[in-house]
Design a protein around this motif. Structure first.
Motif, PDB file in Angstrom:
ATOM      1  N   SER A  71       0.703  -1.164  -0.093  1.00 30.28           N
ATOM      2  CA  SER A  71       0.078  -0.047   0.356  1.00 30.28           C
ATOM      3  C   SER A  71       0.693   0.858  -0.134  1.00 30.28           C
ATOM      4  O   SER A  71       1.705   1.739   1.029  1.00 30.28           O
ATOM      5  CB  SER A  71      -1.318   0.247   1.223  1.00 30.28           C
ATOM      6  N   LEU A  72       0.679   2.109  -1.328  1.00 33.35           N
ATOM      7  CA  LEU A  72       1.560   3.461  -1.327  1.00 33.35           C
ATOM      8  C   LEU A  72       0.899   4.388  -0.387  1.00 33.35           C
ATOM      9  O   LEU A  72       1.511   4.769   0.478  1.00 33.35           O
ATOM     10  CB  LEU A  72       1.789   3.999  -2.264  1.00 33.35           C
ATOM     11  N   GLU A  73      -0.325   4.381  -0.192  1.00 32.82           N
ATOM     12  CA  GLU A  73      -0.216   5.076   0.548  1.00 32.82           C
ATOM     13  C   GLU A  73      -0.378   5.499   2.235  1.00 32.82           C
ATOM     14  O   GLU A  73      -0.213   5.381   2.979  1.00 32.82           O
ATOM     15  CB  GLU A  73      -2.405   4.939   0.685  1.00 32.82           C
ATOM     16  N   ALA A  74      -0.391   3.596   2.415  1.00 33.00           N
ATOM     17  CA  ALA A  74      -0.188   3.453   4.302  1.00 33.00           C
ATOM     18  C   ALA A  74       1.670   4.099   4.340  1.00 33.00           C
ATOM     19  O   ALA A  74       1.792   4.294   5.854  1.00 33.00           O
ATOM     20  CB  ALA A  74      -0.580   2.049   4.280  1.00 33.00           C
ATOM     21  N   HIS A  75       2.237   3.403   2.789  1.00 37.48           N
ATOM     22  CA  HIS A  75       3.885   3.952   3.472  1.00 37.48           C
ATOM     23  C   HIS A  75       4.051   5.527   3.640  1.00 37.48           C
ATOM     24  O   HIS A  75       4.576   6.058   4.397  1.00 37.48           O
ATOM     25  CB  HIS A  75       4.538   3.109   2.274  1.00 37.48           C
ATOM     26  N   TRP A  76       3.049   6.342   2.702  1.00 37.83           N
ATOM     27  CA  TRP A  76       3.817   7.665   2.672  1.00 37.83           C
ATOM     28  C   TRP A  76       3.266   7.910   4.342  1.00 37.83           C
ATOM     29  O   TRP A  76       3.138   9.305   4.501  1.00 37.83           O
ATOM     30  CB  TRP A  76       3.155   7.988   1.094  1.00 37.83           C
ATOM     31  N   LYS A  77       1.689   8.085   4.233  1.00 36.04           N
ATOM     32  CA  LYS A  77       1.119   8.028   5.578  1.00 36.04           C
ATOM     33  C   LYS A  77       2.018   7.772   7.030  1.00 36.04           C
ATOM     34  O   LYS A  77       1.806   8.570   8.166  1.00 36.04           O
ATOM     35  CB  LYS A  77      -0.061   7.459   5.180  1.00 36.04           C
ATOM     36  N   LEU A  78       2.796   6.740   6.526  1.00 35.79           N
ATOM     37  CA  LEU A  78       3.090   6.340   7.488  1.00 35.79           C
ATOM     38  C   LEU A  78       4.736   7.302   7.773  1.00 35.79           C
ATOM     39  O   LEU A  78       5.441   7.972   9.024  1.00 35.79           O
ATOM     40  CB  LEU A  78       3.731   5.055   7.550  1.00 35.79           C
ATOM     41  N   VAL A  79       5.363   7.873   7.025  1.00 39.95           N
ATOM     42  CA  VAL A  79       6.988   8.701   6.561  1.00 39.95           C
ATOM     43  C   VAL A  79       5.728   9.920   7.301  1.00 39.95           C
ATOM     44  O   VAL A  79       6.247  11.190   8.309  1.00 39.95           O
ATOM     45  CB  VAL A  79       6.978   8.769   5.382  1.00 39.95           C
ATOM     46  N   ARG A  80       5.499  10.289   6.623  1.00 43.15           N
ATOM     47  CA  ARG A  80       4.660  11.969   7.153  1.00 43.15           C
ATOM     48  C   ARG A  80       4.311  11.760   8.505  1.00 43.15           C
ATOM     49  O   ARG A  80       4.552  12.739   9.271  1.00 43.15           O
ATOM     50  CB  ARG A  80       2.854  11.958   7.082  1.00 43.15           C
ATOM     51  N   ALA A  81       3.191  10.897   9.355  1.00 39.42           N
ATOM     52  CA  ALA A  81       3.959  10.413  10.723  1.00 39.42           C
ATOM     53  C   ALA A  81       4.328  10.464  11.032  1.00 39.42           C
ATOM     54  O   ALA A  81       4.630  11.075  12.841  1.00 39.42           O
ATOM     55  CB  ALA A  81       2.605   9.439  10.882  1.00 39.42           C
ATOM     56  N   LEU A  82       5.719   9.507  10.881  1.00 44.19           N
ATOM     57  CA  LEU A  82       6.836   9.510  11.745  1.00 44.19           C
ATOM     58  C   LEU A  82       7.589  11.101  12.335  1.00 44.19           C
ATOM     59  O   LEU A  82       8.123  11.155  12.869  1.00 44.19           O
ATOM     60  CB  LEU A  82       7.776   8.658  10.975  1.00 44.19           C
ATOM     61  N   TRP A  83       7.281  11.887  10.854  1.00 44.80           N
ATOM     62  CA  TRP A  83       8.597  13.111  10.462  1.00 44.80           C
ATOM     63  C   TRP A  83       7.456  13.914  11.820  1.00 44.80           C
ATOM     64  O   TRP A  83       8.599  14.134  12.273  1.00 44.80           O
ATOM     65  CB  TRP A  83       7.951  13.505   9.065  1.00 44.80           C
ATOM     66  N   PHE A  84       6.405  13.917  11.966  1.00 41.23           N
ATOM     67  CA  PHE A  84       5.912  14.634  12.753  1.00 41.23           C
ATOM     68  C   PHE A  84       5.231  14.302  13.960  1.00 41.23           C
ATOM     69  O   PHE A  84       5.713  15.164  14.355  1.00 41.23           O
ATOM     70  CB  PHE A  84       3.950  14.941  12.720  1.00 41.23           C
ATOM     71  N   GLN A  85       5.727  12.836  14.372  1.00 43.54           N
ATOM     72  CA  GLN A  85       5.718  12.801  16.152  1.00 43.54           C
ATOM     73  C   GLN A  85       7.466  13.095  16.050  1.00 43.54           C
ATOM     74  O   GLN A  85       8.086  13.598  17.173  1.00 43.54           O
ATOM     75  CB  GLN A  85       5.855  11.218  15.743  1.00 43.54           C
ATOM     76  N   GLY A  86       8.732  12.600  15.475  1.00 43.67           N
ATOM     77  CA  GLY A  86       9.310  13.221  15.342  1.00 43.67           C
ATOM     78  C   GLY A  86       9.783  14.573  15.879  1.00 43.67           C
ATOM     79  O   GLY A  86      10.277  15.357  16.920  1.00 43.67           O
TER      80      GLY A  86
END
Length: 121
Positions: A71-86
């Motif tokens: 899932s490309l959508e799940a991947h990019w949303k995970l990257v976005r969420a991890l950036w925000f989290q950090g």
């Protein structure tokens, strides 16, 4: 007649048990992550976000990837969420760097997957 009475406890037990819950789909996990992402600023104080909403978004994206690793959508949303989290919900340089490293790994996975699909593999 005795046979039907013997089945009564079994039937009552079956009726009282909760119905099985359908397994979550990748799309449902992504929707759960989207809802958590929308709450990412809830509880923010002086530019720092509360950890719980974004942690929920990260977990939902990871769950979606567990269900649909392509899932490309799940991947990019995970990257976005991890950036925000950090950036906004993690204190301490070492912990922030660990979150960002996880984001880079997730980004590399999606990049490798996209390159493979372009090459036909």
């Amino acid at each position: 007649m005795r046979t039907s009475h013997a089945l009564l406890p079994v039937l009552l037990t079956a009726l009282l048990l909760p119905a099985p819950v359908a397994a979550e789909t990748a799309a449902e996990a992504i929707a759960r992550g989207d809802a958590a992402w929308a709450r990412r600023a809830d509880g923010q104080v002086a530019g720092s976000a509360a950890a719980a909403p974004i942690a929920e978004a990260v977990g939902a994206c990871e769950a979606a990837l567990g269900l649909d690793p392509a899932s490309l959508e799940a991947h990019w949303k995970l990257v976005r969420a991890l950036w925000f989290q950090g950036e906004y919900a993690t204190s301490g340089d070492e912990r922030r760097q660990a979150v960002f490293a996880r984001g880079r790994e997730a980004g590399a996975e999606v990049s490798a997957g996209a390159a493979g699909s372009v090459r036909g593999g």
